[in-house]
Design a protein around this motif. Structure first.
Motif, PDB file in Angstrom:
ATOM      1  N   ASN A  29       2.573  16.401  -8.212  1.00  0.00           N
ATOM      2  CA  ASN A  29       1.912  17.273  -7.237  1.00  0.00           C
ATOM      3  C   ASN A  29       1.259  16.472  -6.106  1.00  0.00           C
ATOM      4  O   ASN A  29       0.526  17.025  -5.290  1.00  0.00           O
ATOM      5  CB  ASN A  29       0.876  18.177  -7.914  1.00  0.00           C
ATOM      6  CG  ASN A  29      -0.284  17.391  -8.508  1.00  0.00           C
ATOM      7  OD1 ASN A  29      -0.126  16.250  -8.928  1.00  0.00           O
ATOM      8  ND2 ASN A  29      -1.450  18.020  -8.558  1.00  0.00           N
ATOM      9  N   HIS A  30       1.558  15.179  -6.058  1.00  0.00           N
ATOM     10  CA  HIS A  30       1.151  14.331  -4.941  1.00  0.00           C
ATOM     11  C   HIS A  30       2.411  13.873  -4.214  1.00  0.00           C
ATOM     12  O   HIS A  30       3.390  13.473  -4.848  1.00  0.00           O
ATOM     13  CB  HIS A  30       0.375  13.103  -5.424  1.00  0.00           C
ATOM     14  CG  HIS A  30      -0.981  13.426  -5.949  1.00  0.00           C
ATOM     15  ND1 HIS A  30      -1.887  12.448  -6.289  1.00  0.00           N
ATOM     16  CD2 HIS A  30      -1.599  14.611  -6.194  1.00  0.00           C
ATOM     17  CE1 HIS A  30      -2.998  13.021  -6.729  1.00  0.00           C
ATOM     18  NE2 HIS A  30      -2.842  14.332  -6.681  1.00  0.00           N
ATOM     19  N   ILE A  31       2.406  13.931  -2.897  1.00  0.00           N
ATOM     20  CA  ILE A  31       3.556  13.513  -2.114  1.00  0.00           C
ATOM     21  C   ILE A  31       3.329  12.112  -1.563  1.00  0.00           C
ATOM     22  O   ILE A  31       2.223  11.760  -1.147  1.00  0.00           O
ATOM     23  CB  ILE A  31       3.852  14.511  -0.964  1.00  0.00           C
ATOM     24  CG1 ILE A  31       5.150  14.134  -0.263  1.00  0.00           C
ATOM     25  CG2 ILE A  31       2.677  14.580   0.026  1.00  0.00           C
ATOM     26  CD1 ILE A  31       5.639  15.198   0.711  1.00  0.00           C
ATOM     27  N   LEU A  32       4.372  11.303  -1.600  1.00  0.00           N
ATOM     28  CA  LEU A  32       4.337   9.952  -1.036  1.00  0.00           C
ATOM     29  C   LEU A  32       4.709  10.041   0.436  1.00  0.00           C
ATOM     30  O   LEU A  32       5.814  10.459   0.776  1.00  0.00           O
ATOM     31  CB  LEU A  32       5.319   9.047  -1.785  1.00  0.00           C
ATOM     32  CG  LEU A  32       5.576   7.662  -1.184  1.00  0.00           C
ATOM     33  CD1 LEU A  32       4.309   6.814  -1.210  1.00  0.00           C
ATOM     34  CD2 LEU A  32       6.710   6.970  -1.938  1.00  0.00           C
ATOM     35  N   LEU A  33       3.788   9.650   1.311  1.00  0.00           N
ATOM     36  CA  LEU A  33       4.045   9.719   2.747  1.00  0.00           C
ATOM     37  C   LEU A  33       4.658   8.440   3.297  1.00  0.00           C
ATOM     38  O   LEU A  33       5.522   8.477   4.161  1.00  0.00           O
ATOM     39  CB  LEU A  33       2.751  10.021   3.507  1.00  0.00           C
ATOM     40  CG  LEU A  33       2.319  11.477   3.514  1.00  0.00           C
ATOM     41  CD1 LEU A  33       1.677  11.870   2.195  1.00  0.00           C
ATOM     42  CD2 LEU A  33       1.353  11.751   4.654  1.00  0.00           C
ATOM     43  N   SER A  34       4.199   7.293   2.782  1.00  0.00           N
ATOM     44  CA  SER A  34       4.707   6.020   3.308  1.00  0.00           C
ATOM     45  C   SER A  34       4.206   4.876   2.454  1.00  0.00           C
ATOM     46  O   SER A  34       3.178   4.983   1.775  1.00  0.00           O
ATOM     47  CB  SER A  34       4.230   5.821   4.759  1.00  0.00           C
ATOM     48  OG  SER A  34       4.751   4.622   5.309  1.00  0.00           O
ATOM     49  N   GLY A  35       4.950   3.783   2.512  1.00  0.00           N
ATOM     50  CA  GLY A  35       4.463   2.524   1.984  1.00  0.00           C
ATOM     51  C   GLY A  35       3.997   1.666   3.154  1.00  0.00           C
ATOM     52  O   GLY A  35       4.173   2.029   4.323  1.00  0.00           O
ATOM     53  N   MET A  36       3.422   0.522   2.858  1.00  0.00           N
ATOM     54  CA  MET A  36       3.006  -0.403   3.919  1.00  0.00           C
ATOM     55  C   MET A  36       2.846  -1.804   3.333  1.00  0.00           C
ATOM     56  O   MET A  36       2.227  -1.978   2.276  1.00  0.00           O
ATOM     57  CB  MET A  36       1.691   0.039   4.552  1.00  0.00           C
ATOM     58  CG  MET A  36       1.233  -0.827   5.729  1.00  0.00           C
ATOM     59  SD  MET A  36      -0.364  -0.286   6.427  1.00  0.00           S
ATOM     60  CE  MET A  36       0.094   1.311   7.117  1.00  0.00           C
ATOM     61  N   ALA A  37       3.428  -2.778   4.004  1.00  0.00           N
ATOM     62  CA  ALA A  37       3.243  -4.174   3.625  1.00  0.00           C
ATOM     63  C   ALA A  37       1.997  -4.711   4.310  1.00  0.00           C
ATOM     64  O   ALA A  37       1.745  -4.404   5.482  1.00  0.00           O
ATOM     65  CB  ALA A  37       4.465  -4.990   4.017  1.00  0.00           C
ATOM     66  N   LEU A  38       1.240  -5.526   3.594  1.00  0.00           N
ATOM     67  CA  LEU A  38      -0.011  -6.078   4.122  1.00  0.00           C
ATOM     68  C   LEU A  38      -0.113  -7.542   3.724  1.00  0.00           C
ATOM     69  O   LEU A  38       0.050  -7.888   2.556  1.00  0.00           O
ATOM     70  CB  LEU A  38      -1.206  -5.306   3.566  1.00  0.00           C
ATOM     71  CG  LEU A  38      -2.604  -5.836   3.888  1.00  0.00           C
ATOM     72  CD1 LEU A  38      -2.942  -5.589   5.365  1.00  0.00           C
ATOM     73  CD2 LEU A  38      -3.652  -5.169   2.986  1.00  0.00           C
ATOM     74  N   LEU A  68       0.850  -1.184   0.000  1.00  0.00           N
ATOM     75  CA  LEU A  68       0.000   0.000   0.000  1.00  0.00           C
ATOM     76  C   LEU A  68       0.890   1.239   0.000  1.00  0.00           C
ATOM     77  O   LEU A  68       1.905   1.278   0.704  1.00  0.00           O
ATOM     78  CB  LEU A  68      -0.896   0.030   1.244  1.00  0.00           C
ATOM     79  CG  LEU A  68      -1.782  -1.187   1.509  1.00  0.00           C
ATOM     80  CD1 LEU A  68      -2.519  -1.012   2.831  1.00  0.00           C
ATOM     81  CD2 LEU A  68      -2.770  -1.404   0.373  1.00  0.00           C
ATOM     82  N   PHE A  69       0.504   2.242  -0.766  1.00  0.00           N
ATOM     83  CA  PHE A  69       1.231   3.506  -0.788  1.00  0.00           C
ATOM     84  C   PHE A  69       0.257   4.636  -0.497  1.00  0.00           C
ATOM     85  O   PHE A  69      -0.786   4.750  -1.156  1.00  0.00           O
ATOM     86  CB  PHE A  69       1.933   3.707  -2.132  1.00  0.00           C
ATOM     87  CG  PHE A  69       3.058   2.742  -2.346  1.00  0.00           C
ATOM     88  CD1 PHE A  69       4.327   3.014  -1.864  1.00  0.00           C
ATOM     89  CD2 PHE A  69       2.835   1.535  -2.994  1.00  0.00           C
ATOM     90  CE1 PHE A  69       5.363   2.117  -2.028  1.00  0.00           C
ATOM     91  CE2 PHE A  69       3.866   0.625  -3.166  1.00  0.00           C
ATOM     92  CZ  PHE A  69       5.130   0.910  -2.676  1.00  0.00           C
ATOM     93  N   PHE A  70       0.622   5.444   0.490  1.00  0.00           N
ATOM     94  CA  PHE A  70      -0.252   6.509   0.957  1.00  0.00           C
ATOM     95  C   PHE A  70       0.272   7.848   0.437  1.00  0.00           C
ATOM     96  O   PHE A  70       1.412   8.225   0.705  1.00  0.00           O
ATOM     97  CB  PHE A  70      -0.302   6.518   2.485  1.00  0.00           C
ATOM     98  CG  PHE A  70      -0.799   5.218   3.058  1.00  0.00           C
ATOM     99  CD1 PHE A  70      -2.146   5.016   3.306  1.00  0.00           C
ATOM    100  CD2 PHE A  70       0.082   4.177   3.323  1.00  0.00           C
ATOM    101  CE1 PHE A  70      -2.613   3.815   3.818  1.00  0.00           C
ATOM    102  CE2 PHE A  70      -0.364   2.974   3.828  1.00  0.00           C
ATOM    103  CZ  PHE A  70      -1.712   2.786   4.078  1.00  0.00           C
ATOM    104  N   THR A  71      -0.560   8.541  -0.295  1.00  0.00           N
ATOM    105  CA  THR A  71      -0.171   9.823  -0.871  1.00  0.00           C
ATOM    106  C   THR A  71      -1.257  10.863  -0.591  1.00  0.00           C
ATOM    107  O   THR A  71      -2.390  10.520  -0.210  1.00  0.00           O
ATOM    108  CB  THR A  71       0.040   9.722  -2.391  1.00  0.00           C
ATOM    109  OG1 THR A  71      -1.233   9.561  -3.043  1.00  0.00           O
ATOM    110  CG2 THR A  71       0.943   8.547  -2.754  1.00  0.00           C
ATOM    111  N   MET A  72      -0.901  12.109  -0.788  1.00  0.00           N
ATOM    112  CA  MET A  72      -1.886  13.183  -0.758  1.00  0.00           C
ATOM    113  C   MET A  72      -1.340  14.334  -1.599  1.00  0.00           C
ATOM    114  O   MET A  72      -0.162  14.341  -1.974  1.00  0.00           O
ATOM    115  CB  MET A  72      -2.186  13.647   0.668  1.00  0.00           C
ATOM    116  CG  MET A  72      -1.058  14.371   1.358  1.00  0.00           C
ATOM    117  SD  MET A  72      -1.563  14.944   3.006  1.00  0.00           S
ATOM    118  CE  MET A  72      -0.032  15.761   3.515  1.00  0.00           C
ATOM    119  N   GLU A  73      -2.167  15.290  -1.902  1.00  0.00           N
ATOM    120  CA  GLU A  73      -1.730  16.421  -2.700  1.00  0.00           C
ATOM    121  C   GLU A  73      -0.728  17.256  -1.909  1.00  0.00           C
ATOM    122  O   GLU A  73      -0.901  17.504  -0.720  1.00  0.00           O
ATOM    123  CB  GLU A  73      -2.930  17.265  -3.119  1.00  0.00           C
ATOM    124  CG  GLU A  73      -3.870  16.523  -4.063  1.00  0.00           C
ATOM    125  CD  GLU A  73      -4.962  17.418  -4.622  1.00  0.00           C
ATOM    126  OE1 GLU A  73      -4.748  18.651  -4.707  1.00  0.00           O
ATOM    127  OE2 GLU A  73      -6.026  16.884  -4.984  1.00  0.00           O
TER     128      GLU A  73
END
Length: 230
Positions: free
Chosen positions: A193-202, A137-142
Motif C-alpha cells: 500500500n506504499h508506492i515507490l516514486l523513485s530511487g536516488m544515488a547519493l 535512497l528510495f522515496f515512497t508514500m502511501e
C-alpha cells in the motif's frame, strides 16, 4: 539586503544551478550523520496541509549489495513490473527531441555507438548499482495519496538533491528503479500500500569520469515563461 543574506542567496543559487545527475561515484563512505542532516533539511519542503507524505528508505553496505544483485537479475531476464507510467507511451515534440539529445550526448561520453545495444543495456543496468554510490535512497508514500502529494514529493526530492551539494555530496535521481519495483518492495519490506516514486544515488562524485562532464541543455526562460503585465 545584508551581507550574510546575500552570501546565503548566492550559495543557494550555486547549489541549484550546479546540480547534475552524477553517473559515477567514488566508493568513499558517507557518514550516517550527513545523510540525516540532508534528510532533515529537505523535510522543510512545503506540503499541502503539512501532510509531509514522504517516506525514505536508506540502503548502504550489505543491504545495498543484496538489493543491487536482485535488481540486476530481474532486469537481465526481463522481469519488469512498473510502479506507474512515468512518460507518455508516445512522446511528442519538443520532448522527443530533448530525450534523444540526452541519450546521444550521454552515450557519446560513454564511448558507446548508436547501434551497440549490448553496451547501451549495460550502461542502463548500472542504475541498479547506484552508479557506484555507497548510498541509495528510495522515496515512497502511501498509495492512497493523490496528485497534490506527488507535487510535495517532488519538492522534497529536489531539496534532497540541493542540500546534498551543500555538504559536498552529489546525487542522481533514478526512476529506473521503478522498473523493478517489485524487487525493491520485497528486498526492503515496503508494504504494497506504499508506492515507490523513485530511487536516488547519493555519494561523492568521481571527478575523472567522462560521463560526469555532461551538462544537459535548458531552454531559455522566454521559451517557457509567459509574463502577464497588463
Amino acid at each position: 539586503m545584508s551581507g550574510d543574506m546575500l552570501q546565503n542567496r548566492i550559495s543557494a543559487l550555486d547549489a541549484v544551478v550546479g546540480r547534475r545527475s552524477v553517473r559515477r561515484f567514488l566508493p568513499t563512505p558517507v557518514a550516517k550523520e550527513q545523510i540525516t542532516t540532508v534528510l532533515a533539511a529537505a523535510s522543510r519542503a512545503p506540503s499541502g496541509v503539512n501532510a509531509q507524505p514522504w517516506l525514505v528508505h536508506v540502503v548502504t553496505g550489505a543491504a545495498s549489495e543484496r538489493l543491487s544483485c536482485a535488481a540486476m537479475q530481474a532486469a537481465q531476464v526481463g522481469e519488469i513490473g512498473l510502479e506507474y507510467q512515468y512518460l507518455p507511451a508516445i512522446m511528442q515534440e519538443p520532448y522527443l527531441s530533448r530525450r534523444r539529445k540526452l541519450g546521444h550526448d550521454l552515450y557519446a561520453l560513454y564511448g558507446i555507438g548508436r547501434d551497440d545495444r549490448a553496451a547501451r543495456k549495460n550502461a542502463m543496468l548500472r542504475n541498479f548499482e547506484f552508479f557506484g554510490a555507497p548510498v541509495g535512497l528510495f522515496f515512497t508514500m502511501e498509495r492512497e495519496m493523490t496528485l497534490g502529494s506527488w507535487l510535495d514529493m517532488g519538492m522534497f526530492m529536489q531539496n534532497v538533491m540541493t542540500v546534498a551539494r551543500t555538504v559536498g555530496l552529489e546525487t542522481c535521481p533514478q526512476q529506473a528503479w521503478c522498473d523493478v519495483g517489485g524487487v525493491v518492495h520485497k528486498e526492503l519490506g515496503i508494504p504494497e500500500n506504499h508506492i515507490l516514486l523513485s530511487g536516488m544515488a547519493l555519494g561523492y562524485v568521481d571527478p575523472d569520469a567522462p560521463e560526469n562532464s555532461l551538462v544537459t541543455e535548458r531552454v531559455p526562460v522566454d521559451e517557457f515563461a509567459t509574463f502577464h503585465t497588463g
